[in-house]
Structures are given as C-alpha cells and as structure tokens.
Design a protein around this motif. Structure first.
Motif, mmCIF file in Angstrom:
data_model
loop_
_atom_site.group_PDB
_atom_site.id
_atom_site.type_symbol
_atom_site.label_atom_id
_atom_site.label_comp_id
_atom_site.label_asym_id
_atom_site.label_seq_id
_atom_site.Cartn_x
_atom_site.Cartn_y
_atom_site.Cartn_z
ATOM 1 N N ASN A 196 0.856 -1.182 0.000
ATOM 2 C CA ASN A 196 0.000 0.000 0.000
ATOM 3 C C ASN A 196 0.890 1.229 0.000
ATOM 4 O OD1 ASN A 196 0.681 0.614 2.809
ATOM 5 N ND2 ASN A 196 -0.741 -1.022 3.385
ATOM 6 N N SER A 197 0.299 2.403 0.146
ATOM 7 C CA SER A 197 1.076 3.642 0.011
ATOM 8 C C SER A 197 2.087 3.848 1.132
ATOM 9 C CB SER A 197 0.119 4.842 -0.024
ATOM 10 O OG SER A 197 -0.673 4.890 1.155
ATOM 11 N N ALA A 198 1.982 3.100 2.238
ATOM 12 C CA ALA A 198 2.910 3.262 3.359
ATOM 13 C C ALA A 198 3.749 2.020 3.628
ATOM 14 C CB ALA A 198 2.143 3.639 4.630
ATOM 15 N N ASP A 199 3.493 0.931 2.911
ATOM 16 C CA ASP A 199 4.170 -0.339 3.182
ATOM 17 C C ASP A 199 4.813 -0.871 1.912
ATOM 18 O OD1 ASP A 199 5.061 -2.788 3.988
ATOM 19 O OD2 ASP A 199 3.153 -3.508 4.783
ATOM 20 N N PRO A 200 6.160 -0.846 1.820
ATOM 21 C CA PRO A 200 6.827 -1.318 0.596
ATOM 22 C C PRO A 200 6.927 -2.827 0.466
ATOM 23 C CG PRO A 200 8.447 -0.560 2.177
ATOM 24 C CD PRO A 200 7.111 -0.273 2.795
ATOM 25 N N ALA A 201 6.334 -3.584 1.402
ATOM 26 C CA ALA A 201 6.351 -5.040 1.275
ATOM 27 C C ALA A 201 5.722 -5.454 -0.048
ATOM 28 C CB ALA A 201 5.594 -5.674 2.439
ATOM 29 N N GLU A 202 6.090 -6.633 -0.548
ATOM 30 C CA GLU A 202 5.602 -7.080 -1.854
ATOM 31 C C GLU A 202 4.074 -7.129 -1.871
ATOM 32 O OE1 GLU A 202 7.395 -10.735 -2.962
ATOM 33 O OE2 GLU A 202 9.372 -9.866 -3.311
ATOM 34 N N GLY A 203 3.499 -6.418 -2.846
ATOM 35 C CA GLY A 203 2.056 -6.394 -3.017
ATOM 36 C C GLY A 203 1.589 -7.511 -3.925
ATOM 37 N N ILE A 204 0.350 -7.368 -4.414
ATOM 38 C CA ILE A 204 -0.257 -8.456 -5.188
ATOM 39 C C ILE A 204 -0.165 -8.223 -6.695
ATOM 40 C CG2 ILE A 204 -1.848 -9.132 -3.360
ATOM 41 C CD1 ILE A 204 -4.015 -7.525 -4.737
ATOM 42 N N TYR A 205 0.417 -7.085 -7.128
ATOM 43 C CA TYR A 205 0.490 -6.798 -8.559
ATOM 44 C C TYR A 205 1.954 -6.807 -9.014
ATOM 45 C CZ TYR A 205 -4.296 -5.290 -7.815
ATOM 46 O OH TYR A 205 -5.637 -5.251 -7.477
ATOM 47 N N SER A 206 2.189 -7.379 -10.193
ATOM 48 C CA SER A 206 3.565 -7.469 -10.692
ATOM 49 C C SER A 206 3.586 -7.411 -12.213
ATOM 50 C CB SER A 206 4.236 -8.760 -10.207
ATOM 51 O OG SER A 206 3.515 -9.907 -10.649
ATOM 52 N N LEU A 207 4.720 -6.953 -12.745
ATOM 53 C CA LEU A 207 4.972 -6.880 -14.192
ATOM 54 C C LEU A 207 6.132 -7.805 -14.505
ATOM 55 C CD1 LEU A 207 4.495 -5.332 -16.976
ATOM 56 C CD2 LEU A 207 6.408 -3.887 -16.260
ATOM 57 N N LEU A 208 5.962 -8.643 -15.551
ATOM 58 C CA LEU A 208 7.035 -9.571 -15.927
ATOM 59 C C LEU A 208 6.953 -9.901 -17.404
ATOM 60 C CD1 LEU A 208 6.182 -13.254 -14.908
ATOM 61 C CD2 LEU A 208 4.462 -11.452 -15.078
ATOM 62 N N LEU A 209 8.078 -10.379 -17.961
ATOM 63 C CA LEU A 209 8.112 -10.871 -19.335
ATOM 64 C C LEU A 209 7.529 -12.277 -19.351
ATOM 65 C CD1 LEU A 209 9.096 -10.042 -22.183
ATOM 66 C CD2 LEU A 209 11.241 -11.194 -21.671
ATOM 67 N N ASP A 210 6.808 -12.600 -20.409
ATOM 68 C CA ASP A 210 6.112 -13.883 -20.521
ATOM 69 C C ASP A 210 7.056 -15.054 -20.194
ATOM 70 O OD1 ASP A 210 4.532 -16.018 -21.119
ATOM 71 O OD2 ASP A 210 4.353 -15.593 -23.265
ATOM 72 N N PRO A 211 6.766 -15.814 -19.136
ATOM 73 C CA PRO A 211 7.632 -16.956 -18.775
ATOM 74 C C PRO A 211 7.621 -18.071 -19.807
ATOM 75 C CG PRO A 211 5.651 -16.920 -17.419
ATOM 76 C CD PRO A 211 5.660 -15.634 -18.189
ATOM 77 N N ASN A 212 6.668 -18.025 -20.752
ATOM 78 C CA ASN A 212 6.617 -19.033 -21.813
ATOM 79 C C ASN A 212 7.540 -18.695 -22.987
ATOM 80 O OD1 ASN A 212 4.672 -20.690 -20.515
ATOM 81 N ND2 ASN A 212 3.058 -19.281 -21.177
ATOM 82 N N GLY A 213 8.230 -17.560 -22.895
ATOM 83 C CA GLY A 213 9.249 -17.257 -23.892
ATOM 84 C C GLY A 213 8.849 -16.286 -24.975
ATOM 85 N N THR A 214 7.581 -15.836 -25.012
ATOM 86 C CA THR A 214 7.200 -14.845 -26.023
ATOM 87 C C THR A 214 7.713 -13.475 -25.609
ATOM 88 O OG1 THR A 214 5.072 -14.240 -25.037
ATOM 89 C CG2 THR A 214 5.116 -16.190 -26.459
ATOM 90 N N SER A 215 7.626 -12.519 -26.524
ATOM 91 C CA SER A 215 8.221 -11.204 -26.296
ATOM 92 C C SER A 215 7.221 -10.194 -25.750
ATOM 93 C CB SER A 215 8.815 -10.672 -27.608
ATOM 94 O OG SER A 215 7.790 -10.562 -28.592
ATOM 95 N N GLN A 216 6.234 -10.635 -24.990
ATOM 96 C CA GLN A 216 5.263 -9.692 -24.452
ATOM 97 C C GLN A 216 5.294 -9.693 -22.925
ATOM 98 O OE1 GLN A 216 1.169 -10.800 -25.349
ATOM 99 N NE2 GLN A 216 1.751 -12.944 -25.576
ATOM 100 N N TYR A 217 4.952 -8.527 -22.372
ATOM 101 C CA TYR A 217 4.907 -8.367 -20.925
ATOM 102 C C TYR A 217 3.471 -8.534 -20.428
ATOM 103 C CZ TYR A 217 9.709 -6.771 -20.535
ATOM 104 O OH TYR A 217 11.072 -6.723 -20.543
ATOM 105 N N PHE A 218 3.351 -9.039 -19.195
ATOM 106 C CA PHE A 218 2.059 -9.195 -18.550
ATOM 107 C C PHE A 218 2.061 -8.463 -17.214
ATOM 108 C CE2 PHE A 218 2.217 -13.437 -20.825
ATOM 109 C CZ PHE A 218 1.294 -13.083 -21.795
ATOM 110 N N ILE A 219 0.915 -7.904 -16.845
ATOM 111 C CA ILE A 219 0.690 -7.490 -15.459
ATOM 112 C C ILE A 219 -0.184 -8.562 -14.832
ATOM 113 C CG2 ILE A 219 -0.232 -5.756 -13.886
ATOM 114 C CD1 ILE A 219 0.238 -3.661 -15.944
ATOM 115 N N GLN A 220 0.247 -9.081 -13.686
ATOM 116 C CA GLN A 220 -0.461 -10.184 -13.041
ATOM 117 C C GLN A 220 -0.963 -9.779 -11.659
ATOM 118 O OE1 GLN A 220 2.163 -13.589 -12.912
ATOM 119 N NE2 GLN A 220 1.624 -14.253 -14.979
ATOM 120 N N TRP A 221 -2.082 -10.361 -11.289
ATOM 121 C CA TRP A 221 -2.630 -10.271 -9.939
ATOM 122 C C TRP A 221 -2.255 -11.542 -9.188
ATOM 123 C CZ3 TRP A 221 -6.232 -13.687 -7.788
ATOM 124 C CH2 TRP A 221 -6.762 -13.327 -6.545
#
Length: 823
Positions: free
Chosen positions: A184-209
């Motif tokens: 949240n806005s006061a806690d830098p602990a890892e939240g539930i949203y993340s951005l990553l490159l497709d783990p299956n090897g394609t060249s697209q990025y995903f935002i995941q919950w």
C-alpha cells in the motif's frame, strides 16, 4: 594532572575520529569490509550526487528500510528497497556492512541478518565492496576487479524500473524478473500486482494479480516498428532509446534516456495495479503522470476486493456495496483495497436459528458491470431466478436478462457508473434487517404537530410577508445597479438570483458555475471561486482591471462579489454552452464547417486581443473546448481568461498542470522554462485539431484516423505532408468544406503545436492566416508530445502569396515583411 586530562581528551577525540572513518569509509559512495552504514545520519552518495543510499522511513510508517533514492529532487522517492519484506524498528542499532562471506548484509539490533545479496561461491581471498553509481545501481564486486560484478540492484528491481535495467527471462533458470508493487502507500512489502516478461518465452509483458491472473498485455515486440504492438504510444517517444534482446540465454527489454535530456523519469509498478511512467517537475514538486496501463484504474483485476465497487473517477476509487463495510478501514485509508468488504449483518441461513430471522431480500444495483464467475441456470422468470439464489446460502447475487445468472461467494471486479446500454441490473442478497426502516414514536410526533400547528402557520404567513418585501427591495436595487458598468453584487443578492445556487452549469479547478436571472430577465452565469482567499482590496482592483477588457470574442464580466471570504464573478450567460458540448456531446444540429471555421477564427481573435492589445499581456493558461463558450449565434467567447490574471501566472501554472487537461499543455509546462503567450498558441493548435476532426485528439475514432495510436494530430501531420487533408475532416460533414480553408486550418494547427515555441506563430499571425491575409507553408512533422528535443535554427514559416516563393527567415520576424492583402 591537567596535562594528563588534556592528553586523555585528545586521545578520545582521535579515537572518535578513527571510529567515524572506519564507519563511513574513505569514499562516500562505497562500503568495504572496513566500513558500514548505521543510523539515519549516514548515507552513501553517488559520485555526482544523483542518488543516495541509507536508512529510509516511508510516510505514515514506523518501519525502517535500506533504500536507494533520488538525491536531487525535493521529495524523497525510493527506487530500490533491500529489506522490503523484513523491516527494521531501530536504524541506530542496525548496520549495513560487508559480511564474512563477502556479501553485503543488513543486520538488525540483535546482529541478526535480515537481508543479504546472497551470492554464493565468492572468492574469500579477494575482498569485496559495494559501490553506488550515478545511475542508481548498487554494485557488489571485488575490490581488485570492479568489472567482475557479483550482484547489482538494477538486476533485482523492487517496484521501480530504472533506465539501463533489464526486465526479462533467464532461459537457463526459467526465472522471470518482476517489478512487484508495494502493499500500500505506506508499506513497501511485496504487493499483489507485478509486471514480468512472458515466462513461456514470447516477447510480451504481462501485469499479473497475485502472480496468477494476467489482466494486461503489452502485445509482442515488433522489431520493424520498434514497439510493443499493444502500446502504440511508444511511436510518439522522443526521449527514450528502446532495446529488445532475445538469444539462447535470455530475453529482455531495456531502455535508456537519450543524450542531452535532463529529465528525471521512472517506470513503477504502482500499488493500485497500474504500470506508470512518471516525470519529476520541480516547479510543482511532484511526479507528473505521462502514461499508464491499464488506462482505466477500474480495469485492474480485483482492485476493490470482494464486495467492493470501483468508480474510477476520483479517490477513493473503491467503496463497499450497500449492506457491507470495509474489512480493514486502516488498509482502505492507505489505498489497499484488496481485503474488500464484509457483511454488516449475517444472512438468514447463517443465523444460529434461521426460523427466528426474516427471509433475506435483494437490493437492486443498476448500471453495473457483472462480476466474474457466474453460473447460468435455466428458469423461466425473474421470480424463479431469485428463488434459486435464496435456496443456496452461498449465493450472493443474481441477474435475469435473457437468462438467469447466479454468483457465489465474494463478488469481484464490480464497477458502477456504466451506461444503461453497457451495464446491467444486479440483485444483491442482503439480510432482511438491512431494509428495515427505523421506528419512531408516532404518538409523540402527532402530539407535537397538533400542539404546534397554529404557531407554524402563523410563522409561515409572517415569513412570506417579510420575504416579499425583501424581494421587492432587492429587485429595485439590482435594476438600478445593473445600469452601471461593473456591479458590486451582495452575496445574498446572488443567492437570490441563482435560487440559492441550485442550477449548476458546470465546474472546474477554480470552482463551480451557476445560472441566474436578473430582475430584468437578463440571464447570467455566476462563478463561485473555491479556496480563493485573495484580499478584498486586491481582488476588487484586479476585477476592475478585467472589467475594462471588452472584446466580442471574450466573455463579458458583468460584476463581482467580495464579502468576507466569498469571491464570485458574474458573467454574461452563453445559451449554446461550451464548444466541447457542441462538438462531442450535442444531440442538436451538427456544427457545419462554416460555423466551425468562424469559431476557430473568433477564438484566435479573442486570444490575440489578450496577448497583444491589453495593457498587460494576459496568458490564458488553459485553452480547451470547455473554456470556449458560444452565444445564440455560435459566436465564440473565450472564458476564464480573467482567472490567470487574478491568480497570477505562477499559481496558474501549478493548477493548469494539475487540472487534468494534459492533452492541451505545451511542452514548456513540463520542462520548466518560462511560460509565454506561445503556451496558449500550443493549446489552441491542439483544440483546432479537435474542431477539424470532431473528436478528441486522443480518442480511437474507428474511422482510420488514429493510425493505430489513437492520437489525431500525428495522423493529421502525416496526411498534411502527403497532401491528403480531406480525410482529416469530420466524417459527419460528408466532405462539405472548402479545401482551401481545411488545408489552411490544418497547417495552422500543425505550426501551433511545434515543440520549439519560437517556431509557433503568434495569435495575431494565426488570425491573419485564417483570414487569408497570410499564406502558411507546409509545416514539419509536429512533435507536440515531445518532452525534449532539438529544434531547427531557421524554419521556412510564411511564404509570399503573390510569388509562391519562400522566404527563409526566423519565424519570429518572418510575418512583418511577407504580409499580402488577400484582396
């Protein structure tokens, strides 16, 4: 004895100095095995002072962290937090140092390791060191061979992606790097949203919950276009260099800022589930949003949690449904809505004795998007659908629209504010007590009414007589005052003529506008300035100055009110509302080309008067269709021009940056250079494109005008260079526009939005071009979204109509020698 005491004191001082040197080391950007960081007074600073590393405490938090932050901006903004999941309570007893295994380690007060670079196989015969670079990268390497990088923070990002950093997939380990949001806005602990490159090897990025559900994709990388296919905004970039690499070892994407740019810019995975690109503006001391995905906040998966509804228009984005309350009020206050909402009252089936509790009922929610994971059921009526839901204690809601759909458990991804055509009706299951009206003592109320009825009737009669007398006196006074040049209204008079501010016409950053009617039936528009506390003497002096400014294309100031803390401005009423209403939202007759052209010309004349004819140059600072009002004959009148003078240009700059009209802002608002009338010229050019196309510049029109990017000015510039301006005209006009006027308007618009303000025409020159007195040459490709970039020293701007030849001269002086009467 005195000598001994003196030697002892000197020895203590030398010892303290030695300890200090050992603690901070001999270099301010380096930690070695002989030095460490401890407490809030010590920090590392990169060689040129761009970044700092030390103990950091977020706002509204009691925890401490080791972080890297920007050292050159006024608001402490971290870009990397080492121990984000293991906070410290006391920085004074904690220590960042090189451990016995050669790793950089963080120890708490009890000397327990809470974080480490965790590199294995370090050669302990070689000493290691950690150095903070001017790119914000903390590098662990051998002292004897700094090129042998053991670990670096830029390869282990937290929520921020810095220029030069790689975010990709290691094909050997099959591990994807992630940007992970704060909790949240006061806690830098890892939240539930993340951005990553497709783990299956394609060249697209995903935002995941929650590292499982993907709700946004960049689309694959296009090597020919040098963009991700679902991020067309990348084509308008003039600041970054983009690189995508794919080989046998890894796939990754990286970016860098082009040489010569002094921007401080960052990409972050925000705690609200959006990936954002922001640029720091020191003049306003805040980060300005330039780009975000998903575009709509409510498109973020499960943003509001179970039984939470997203509005997407203003903070807080999330609220609980009827009959529910926040599961954690403290989390909601910190913009962490993931916990969602819980019932205020248990359902009948959840009661210990259901026979003593009335049957549950359903609360109707209109114009809602339906939540995910419904189950359909074959029934013949709404009643049967409702009955099916009541029979299952897990059923939370139902809808019946060409079929029965039931929802079980928590309702996710609810969003209100849909139109009746897009949204549906949802029936939410609640305990019967949520519908119970509070009971009152009817006998007592009846007794009071009967006992007081005579007094009430008498009071009403007296009140009506007094009010009639006051209205007659007020009407006589207003009629007398309205014959003057500028009326100093009383506040209660304006309350009277606006019916207590009951008919709202609109509003903006400075306040709301209400319709009123003077006793002689003259319609007026009253603007109430909110949060404006300028002194009465200064306010009256400024208003008197503005009141003398008269032009057919400027809204006329009729009067004002300055009583106590109340500040109101009274203008003539414009029956055709604003230009944006007529262009984008009107159900009345379509604005034909002749009317549009006259609106563009009249607006230019009004601005030219403000810039060039007034005693003091007045810069409007907020030109957009919403601030162009139209009278009965569609004569345009520039509105709100007085506010920039009343508030002063510095204050206007701050508000304009914050008012949500970024699509009309000139680049100099962002880069921080002094603002001139050419800022209004840029905004006018952006608005002129909308007059031509009949659409917002950044809307995807579905008619081929967006060129895949949804940004009309870029498409218009390309078509203008190609000589195909007919395709730029609003399709609803069916091509009915003189090609000369259309081409002239398009060229003017393109020149107005040039990045270098010296290449833009003045508003006086714009008037002459639109009137046909000056002929304008074809402009270069407009770069209205450029934040930084080079501009040519000489631009061939105007040409002589008689000869058709060009005069190559500086744009600021070209007009005077090349004017030719159109007759």
């Amino acid at each position: 004895m005195a000598s001994l005491r003196g030697n002892s004191l000197l020895s203590c001082i030398l010892s303290l100095c030695l300890l200090s040197l050992l603690s901070i080391g001999t270099s301010t950007d380096t930690i070695t095995s002989n030095s460490s960081l401890s407490g809030t007074n010590q920090k590392l600073t990169s060689a040129r002072g761009q970044f700092a590393l030390g103990f950091y405490q977020p706002t509204n938090s009691s925890n401490w962290y080791i972080a890297i932050w920007y050292n050159t901006i006024s608001v402490q903004t971290p870009v990397f937090i080492a121990n984000r999941n293991a906070p410290l309570t006391d920085p004074a007893t904690s220590q960042l140092t090189i451990g016995s295994d050669g790793n950089l380690v963080l120890l708490n007060g009890s000397k327990t390791e809470v974080w480490s670079t965790n590199v294995t196989g370090i050669n302990l015969s070689n000493k290691t060191q950690a150095v903070l670079g001017d790119n914000g990268n903390l590098v662990l390497s051998y002292v004897s061979n700094t090129s042998d990088v053991l670990w670096q923070s830029i390869d282990n990002p937290t929520d921020t992606w810095l220029p030069g950093g790689k975010l990709g997939l290691n094909k050997t380990t099959n591990i994807s790097q992630r940007l992970i949001s704060w909790k949240n806005s006061a806690d830098p602990a890892e939240g539930i949203y993340s951005l990553l490159l497709d783990p299956n090897g394609t060249s697209q990025y995903f935002i995941q919950w929650n590292k499982t559900v993907g709700y946004w994709s960049s689309g694959p990388w296009s090597e020919t276009q040098r963009i991700f296919t679902l991020v067309p905004e990348m084509t308008e970039n003039f600041v970054y260099n983009f690189t995508y690499v794919s080989n046998n070892q890894e796939n990754y994407f990286t970016y860098s800022i082009k040489a010569g740019s002094n921007l401080t810019s960052r990409f972050i995975m925000d705690h609200n589930g959006q990936i954002k690109q922001q640029t720091w503006v020191e003049a306003t001391q805040q980060w300005i949003l330039f780009w975000s995905q998903p575009r709509q906040t409510c498109d973020v998966y499960d943003l509001c949690g179970p039984y939470g509804s997203c509005n997407g228009n203003e903070l807080p984005y999330c609220s609980c449904l009827q009959g529910f309350t926040e599961k954690s009020k403290s989390d909601f206050s910190l913009e962490d809505y993931s916990g969602g909402c819980v019932r205020k009252t248990k359902l009948q089936c959840e009661s210990s004795d259901p026979t003593k509790v009335p049957q549950d009922k359903f609360y109707v929610l209109y114009n809602m998007n339906f939540p995910n994971n419904s189950e359909s059921m074959q029934v013949n009526s709404t009643e049967e659908c409702e009955s099916a839901c009541l029979k299952n204690c897990s059923c939370s809601a139902y809808s019946y629209k060409s079929g029965c759909n039931l929802w079980y458990g928590g309702l996710l991804n609810l969003q209100d504010g849909y139109t009746s055509s897009d949204g549906g009706t949802l029936y939410l299951r609640l305990a019967a007590s949520e519908f119970s009206a509070s009971k009152s003592n009817k006998g007592l109320i009846i007794g009071i009414i009967v006992g007081s009825i005579v007094v009430i009737l008498f009071s009403i009669i007296v009140f009506m007589v007094v009010m009639k007398r006051k209205r007659d006196q007020r009407a006589a006074r207003l009629l007398k005052e309205s014959r003057g040049t500028l009326i100093a209204f009383r506040y209660d008079d304006l309350q009277f003529v606006t019916k207590n501010f009951s008919e709202k016409l609109g509003g903006g950053a400075f306040g709301s506008v209400y319709k009123g009617l003077l006793p002689d039936s003259t319609a007026i528009a009253v603007k109430r300035l909110d949060g404006f506390h300028q002194g009465e003497k200064q306010f009256r002096a400024e208003v008197s100055t503005i009141g003398t400014i008269q032009h057919v294309n400027l809204v006329r100031l009729i009067g004002f009110c300055s009583e106590a803390s109340c500040r109101l401005l009274v203008y003539e009423y414009m029956p055709k509302s604003s230009l944006d209403t007529q262009l984008f939202n009107s159900r009345d007759a379509l604005l034909n080309w002749s009317t549009r052209y006259q609106i563009a010309l009249g607006t230019a004349r009004g601005l030219a008067y403000l810039h060039e004819k007034c005693r003091d140059c007045i810069i409007h600072c907020d030109i957009k269709p919403e601030n162009i009002l139209l009278d009965d004959n569609f004569v345009p009148k520039v509105a709100d021009f007085g506010l920039s003078k009343l508030l002063g240009r510095d204050f206007s700059r701050v508000l304009t940056t914050m008012r949500g009209t970024r699509g009309y802002l000139a680049p100099e608002w962002i880069t921080g250079v002094p603002i001139t009338p050419k800022a209004d010229v840029f905004s006018y050019g952006m608005m002129l494109f909308e007059i031509i196309s009949g659409h917002r510049n950044n809307s995807d029109q579905g008619d081929g005008k967006s060129s895949g990017s949804g940004f009309f000015p870029t498409f218009a510039a390309r078509k203008l260079i190609e000589g195909d301006v007919q395709t730029l005209l609003d399709q609803k006009l069916n091509g009915e526009a003189p090609i000369e006027e259309l081409e002239r308007a398009c060229k003017v618009a393109c020149w107005c939005i040039q990045d270098d303000e010296t290449t833009r025409p003045t508003m006086g020159q714009v008037v002459q071009i639109l009137e046909g007195i000056l002929e304008v040459n074809t402009p270069p490709m407009p770069m209205s979204l450029r934040v930084m970039g080079e501009s040519p020293d000489y631009i061939n701007f105007f040409s002589d109509m008689s000869s058709g030849t060009s005069s190559k001269t500086h744009s600021t002086s070209a007009a005077s020698s090349l004017v030719k009467n159109s007759s």
